[in-house]
Design a protein around this motif. Structure first.
Motif, PDB file in Angstrom:
ATOM      1  N   SER A 176      -3.045   6.119  10.311  1.00 49.30           N
ATOM      2  CA  SER A 176      -3.333   5.761   8.918  1.00 49.30           C
ATOM      3  C   SER A 176      -2.172   6.156   8.014  1.00 49.30           C
ATOM      4  O   SER A 176      -1.746   5.393   7.136  1.00 49.30           O
ATOM      5  N   HIS A 177      -1.635   7.337   8.252  1.00 48.01           N
ATOM      6  CA  HIS A 177      -0.480   7.796   7.459  1.00 48.01           C
ATOM      7  C   HIS A 177       0.750   6.937   7.749  1.00 48.01           C
ATOM      8  O   HIS A 177       1.479   6.541   6.828  1.00 48.01           O
ATOM      9  N   ALA A 178       0.968   6.613   9.028  1.00 47.97           N
ATOM     10  CA  ALA A 178       2.141   5.820   9.406  1.00 47.97           C
ATOM     11  C   ALA A 178       2.097   4.414   8.807  1.00 47.97           C
ATOM     12  O   ALA A 178       3.141   3.825   8.514  1.00 47.97           O
ATOM     13  N   PHE A 179       0.898   3.869   8.630  1.00 47.59           N
ATOM     14  CA  PHE A 179       0.755   2.495   8.143  1.00 47.59           C
ATOM     15  C   PHE A 179       0.341   2.435   6.676  1.00 47.59           C
ATOM     16  O   PHE A 179      -0.104   1.392   6.193  1.00 47.59           O
ATOM     17  N   ALA A 180       0.517   3.536   5.957  1.00 44.31           N
ATOM     18  CA  ALA A 180       0.000   3.622   4.584  1.00 44.31           C
ATOM     19  C   ALA A 180       0.590   2.566   3.658  1.00 44.31           C
ATOM     20  O   ALA A 180      -0.078   2.089   2.736  1.00 44.31           O
ATOM     21  N   SER A 181       1.830   2.179   3.877  1.00 43.06           N
ATOM     22  CA  SER A 181       2.481   1.221   2.971  1.00 43.06           C
ATOM     23  C   SER A 181       2.561  -0.189   3.545  1.00 43.06           C
ATOM     24  O   SER A 181       3.184  -1.069   2.944  1.00 43.06           O
ATOM     25  N   VAL A 182       1.924  -0.404   4.700  1.00 44.88           N
ATOM     26  CA  VAL A 182       1.982  -1.715   5.348  1.00 44.88           C
ATOM     27  C   VAL A 182       0.855  -2.584   4.795  1.00 44.88           C
ATOM     28  O   VAL A 182      -0.325  -2.337   5.066  1.00 44.88           O
ATOM     29  N   VAL A 183       1.223  -3.605   4.028  1.00 43.45           N
ATOM     30  CA  VAL A 183       0.222  -4.456   3.374  1.00 43.45           C
ATOM     31  C   VAL A 183      -0.281  -5.523   4.345  1.00 43.45           C
ATOM     32  O   VAL A 183       0.481  -6.091   5.126  1.00 43.45           O
ATOM     33  N   LYS A 184      -1.551  -5.776   4.297  1.00 42.74           N
ATOM     34  CA  LYS A 184      -2.179  -6.828   5.089  1.00 42.74           C
ATOM     35  C   LYS A 184      -3.214  -7.520   4.207  1.00 42.74           C
ATOM     36  O   LYS A 184      -3.438  -7.113   3.070  1.00 42.74           O
ATOM     37  N   ILE A 185      -3.838  -8.537   4.758  1.00 40.47           N
ATOM     38  CA  ILE A 185      -4.907  -9.215   4.040  1.00 40.47           C
ATOM     39  C   ILE A 185      -6.240  -8.792   4.644  1.00 40.47           C
ATOM     40  O   ILE A 185      -6.444  -8.859   5.863  1.00 40.47           O
ATOM     41  N   ALA A 186      -7.142  -8.335   3.789  1.00 43.71           N
ATOM     42  CA  ALA A 186      -8.487  -7.999   4.243  1.00 43.71           C
ATOM     43  C   ALA A 186      -9.206  -9.268   4.689  1.00 43.71           C
ATOM     44  O   ALA A 186      -8.836 -10.384   4.292  1.00 43.71           O
ATOM     45  N   ARG A 187     -10.228  -9.085   5.516  1.00 44.46           N
ATOM     46  CA  ARG A 187     -11.041 -10.227   5.953  1.00 44.46           C
ATOM     47  C   ARG A 187     -12.511  -9.894   5.746  1.00 44.46           C
ATOM     48  O   ARG A 187     -12.990  -8.856   6.204  1.00 44.46           O
ATOM     49  N   THR A 188     -13.207 -10.778   5.045  1.00 42.27           N
ATOM     50  CA  THR A 188     -14.652 -10.677   4.916  1.00 42.27           C
ATOM     51  C   THR A 188     -15.247 -11.984   5.414  1.00 42.27           C
ATOM     52  O   THR A 188     -14.674 -13.051   5.191  1.00 42.27           O
ATOM     53  N   HIS A 189     -16.368 -11.898   6.120  1.00 44.22           N
ATOM     54  CA  HIS A 189     -16.947 -13.074   6.788  1.00 44.22           C
ATOM     55  C   HIS A 189     -15.954 -13.695   7.773  1.00 44.22           C
ATOM     56  O   HIS A 189     -15.976 -14.899   8.017  1.00 44.22           O
ATOM     57  N   LEU A 190     -15.045 -12.880   8.310  1.00 43.95           N
ATOM     58  CA  LEU A 190     -13.977 -13.315   9.215  1.00 43.95           C
ATOM     59  C   LEU A 190     -12.919 -14.167   8.517  1.00 43.95           C
ATOM     60  O   LEU A 190     -12.028 -14.705   9.172  1.00 43.95           O
ATOM     61  N   MET A 191     -12.998 -14.288   7.197  1.00 48.34           N
ATOM     62  CA  MET A 191     -12.086 -15.143   6.441  1.00 48.34           C
ATOM     63  C   MET A 191     -11.181 -14.290   5.566  1.00 48.34           C
ATOM     64  O   MET A 191     -11.506 -13.158   5.212  1.00 48.34           O
ATOM     65  N   ASP A 192     -10.024 -14.869   5.183  1.00 46.11           N
ATOM     66  CA  ASP A 192      -9.065 -14.150   4.351  1.00 46.11           C
ATOM     67  C   ASP A 192      -9.712 -13.680   3.063  1.00 46.11           C
ATOM     68  O   ASP A 192     -10.489 -14.402   2.424  1.00 46.11           O
ATOM     69  N   ALA A 193      -9.339 -12.471   2.647  1.00 48.41           N
ATOM     70  CA  ALA A 193      -9.835 -11.914   1.383  1.00 48.41           C
ATOM     71  C   ALA A 193      -8.629 -11.417   0.584  1.00 48.41           C
ATOM     72  O   ALA A 193      -7.606 -12.094   0.511  1.00 48.41           O
ATOM     73  N   VAL A 194      -8.739 -10.247  -0.012  1.00 49.74           N
ATOM     74  CA  VAL A 194      -7.695  -9.739  -0.907  1.00 49.74           C
ATOM     75  C   VAL A 194      -6.786  -8.759  -0.159  1.00 49.74           C
ATOM     76  O   VAL A 194      -7.100  -8.323   0.938  1.00 49.74           O
ATOM     77  N   PRO A 195      -5.632  -8.404  -0.740  1.00 48.97           N
ATOM     78  CA  PRO A 195      -4.714  -7.476  -0.058  1.00 48.97           C
ATOM     79  C   PRO A 195      -5.278  -6.064   0.082  1.00 48.97           C
ATOM     80  O   PRO A 195      -6.036  -5.580  -0.765  1.00 48.97           O
ATOM     81  N   MET A 196      -4.900  -5.445   1.166  1.00 45.95           N
ATOM     82  CA  MET A 196      -5.161  -4.026   1.402  1.00 45.95           C
ATOM     83  C   MET A 196      -4.034  -3.532   2.299  1.00 45.95           C
ATOM     84  O   MET A 196      -3.081  -4.285   2.555  1.00 45.95           O
ATOM     85  N   THR A 197      -4.097  -2.314   2.778  1.00 43.53           N
ATOM     86  CA  THR A 197      -3.062  -1.824   3.695  1.00 43.53           C
ATOM     87  C   THR A 197      -3.665  -1.563   5.070  1.00 43.53           C
ATOM     88  O   THR A 197      -4.865  -1.302   5.210  1.00 43.53           O
ATOM     89  N   MET A 198      -2.803  -1.595   6.062  1.00 46.73           N
ATOM     90  CA  MET A 198      -3.239  -1.242   7.403  1.00 46.73           C
ATOM     91  C   MET A 198      -3.621   0.233   7.447  1.00 46.73           C
ATOM     92  O   MET A 198      -4.490   0.645   8.224  1.00 46.73           O
ATOM     93  N   GLY A 199      -2.992   1.024   6.593  1.00 46.80           N
ATOM     94  CA  GLY A 199      -3.366   2.427   6.493  1.00 46.80           C
ATOM     95  C   GLY A 199      -4.818   2.589   6.065  1.00 46.80           C
ATOM     96  O   GLY A 199      -5.531   3.472   6.554  1.00 46.80           O
ATOM     97  N   GLN A 200      -5.279   1.735   5.154  1.00 47.72           N
ATOM     98  CA  GLN A 200      -6.673   1.803   4.721  1.00 47.72           C
ATOM     99  C   GLN A 200      -7.619   1.428   5.859  1.00 47.72           C
ATOM    100  O   GLN A 200      -8.710   1.988   5.985  1.00 47.72           O
ATOM    101  N   THR A 201      -7.194   0.467   6.684  1.00 51.81           N
ATOM    102  CA  THR A 201      -8.002   0.102   7.849  1.00 51.81           C
ATOM    103  C   THR A 201      -8.188   1.293   8.771  1.00 51.81           C
ATOM    104  O   THR A 201      -9.312   1.615   9.187  1.00 51.81           O
TER     105      THR A 201
END
Length: 466
Positions: A176-201
């Motif tokens: 989580s710490h290593a990926f804190a600044s790596v931005v990705k797209i969240a998925r809800t209902h298996l579909m694209d949603a809003v930005p978040m980070t892999m660190g948050q995942t």
């Protein structure tokens, strides 16, 4: 060639036993009665009987029930059993009477024979140490077996499961710490949603495992409360005063766990709610682990034609037909282990509900499944942590491309342009196969510089309102 045998006598007559076996007549008879299945208790339960008989012998000396010379031989034999020296002398399957009497008798006979051997007597003599009169003194199968169930479960919970979960929590926290600044797209209902980070995942996964540790810890106090001293029905018939206290003090010293007498021994023998509760915690933990393992599998799917956002470490294994194919085998093992635990919980629940009046009569199948659940979860979590989570990386190039193509980052413009205009942007981008930035500019809603200032995925991943 037929193995040499010895003849032993019990209340029902004589029985032939292999001369090199330390079990006695009751175990030999049970072998002929319960010819069912191949499932045997794991070593931890057999060895826990050694602890239980050791603590009972010491308590009996303190209560004046056993002569010190006999107790000393019993204690030595019991500790040998605890250390694993006599694992091969427990031949019975779990399919036996619901109180676990046959395995308790098996322990009594092995310890008595070994104690007599230590005192210079041959196997099968039952003297000077008798399996019932001395090894089983102040006890019944009805309080001894559930005590062993609690002790074995507590040992596995604290010594096997908890360290594995804590190791996984630490590995997830590091990723989580290593990926804190790596931005990705969240998925809800298996579909694209809003930005978040892999660190948050990965922080989400870490929090699930922190809760898993809390759930394991929450079930422990009831496991540490044991019914030894209740003897046959919970009244304590034939158990001397203070036997349960001396027993628990010895057990606590031997294990480092704060075992204490159950103040209502009827409850500890007739119901096994504490063990069902522990299984319930494992059921929830397995549910959490399923979510984590499956998310990692899907985020790492590919490598060319899937999501491919995570790079799963190579385990050196491949397909039998597709050369060089790499599969998320470790995650799949964890998933299967979780299925087993969830299924076991159903069996444990039914077994826990099988108390009739003063005795639960499904103890063997209950503890067999609970110990399997503890072992499977702990071991698969440890492998998952070391061989997969610690080596996970991200495909940064793939993530940048995904973020740039994502439609729903424009959700951040809702407070500025309004929902309907933002909906026009996403619809246009989707229909014309262009980026939402290009669509917003083409529609004349916003210029490029303003869009870049407002729709910064790294900023949006932190949440809040523009």
């Amino acid at each position: 060639m037929t193995a040499a045998t010895r003849t032993e006598q019990d209340a029902f007559g004589t029985v032939e036993i292999r001369s090199d076996r330390y079990w006695g007549a009751q175990t030999q008879r049970a072998l002929g009665v319960f010819e069912i299945g191949e499932e045997r208790f794991p070593a931890v339960l057999v060895r826990t009987f050694g602890l239980q008989k050791f603590a009972a012998a010491r308590a009996n000396v303190q209560c004046g029930v056993l002569a010190p010379v006999l107790a000393s031989a019993i204690e030595t034999a019991a500790l040998e059993l605890h250390e694993g020296l006599w694992d091969d002398h427990f031949p019975l399957t779990i399919w036996q009477t619901g109180s676990g009497t046959q395995t308790n008798m098996n322990a009594n006979e092995v310890i008595a024979n070994r104690a007599n051997e230590l005192l210079g007597r041959p196997l099968g003599t039952k003297a000077p140490v008798h399996p019932n009169d001395h090894v089983n003194a102040s006890q019944s199968s009805n309080d001894s077996f559930p005590t062993v169930m609690h002790v074995a479960a507590a040992i596995e919970m604290t010594g096997r499961l908890r360290p594995a979960l804590d190791e996984l929590r630490s590995a997830l926290a590091e990723r989580s710490h290593a990926f804190a600044s790596v931005v990705k797209i969240a998925r809800t209902h298996l579909m694209d949603a809003v930005p978040m980070t892999m660190g948050q995942t990965f922080a989400t996964f870490e929090h699930q495992i922190s809760n898993a540790l809390a759930r394991a810890d929450g079930a422990l106090p009831r496991l540490l409360t044991i019914p030894q001293g209740g003897t046959a029905a919970g009244t304590g018939l034939n158990a001397p005063r203070d036997f349960d206290g001396f027993f628990c003090a010895t057990l606590a010293e031997a294990t480092g766990l704060a075992f204490a007498p159950n103040p209502h021994k009827f409850e500890g023998m007739a119901a096994h709610d504490a063990l069902v509760e522990a299984s319930g915690a494992l059921n929830t933990i397995a549910t959490s682990l399923l979510k984590i393992a499956n998310d990692i599998r899907f985020l790492g799917s590919g490598p060319r034609c899937g999501l491919g956002e995570l790079l799963i470490p190579d385990d050196g294994l491949t397909s039998s037909i597709m050369p060089g194919k790499r599969n998320p085998t470790i995650a799949e093992v964890l998933v299967q282990g979780c299925f087993e635990v969830i299924g076991n919980h159903q069996t444990i629940t039914l077994a826990g509900a099988s108390g009739n009046f003063e005795l639960n009569v499904a103890k063997p199948v209950l503890i067999y499944n609970l110990l399997q659940s503890l072992r499977v979860i702990a071991d698969s979590v440890r492998v998952f942590s070391r061989r997969l989570v610690c080596g996970i990386e991200v495909d940064r190039e793939r993530l940048v491309k995904n973020v740039n193509q994502a439609l729903l980052a424009v959700t951040a413009l809702n407070p500025i342009l309004g929902y309907d205009r933002v909906a026009q942007i996403t619809a246009t981008a989707l229909e014309d196969r262009i980026t939402p930035r290009a669509a917003a500019i083409a529609l004349g809603f916003i210029d490029g510089d303003e869009y870049d200032r407002l729709v910064d995925p790294a900023v949006l991943a932190r949440g809040g309102r523009l």
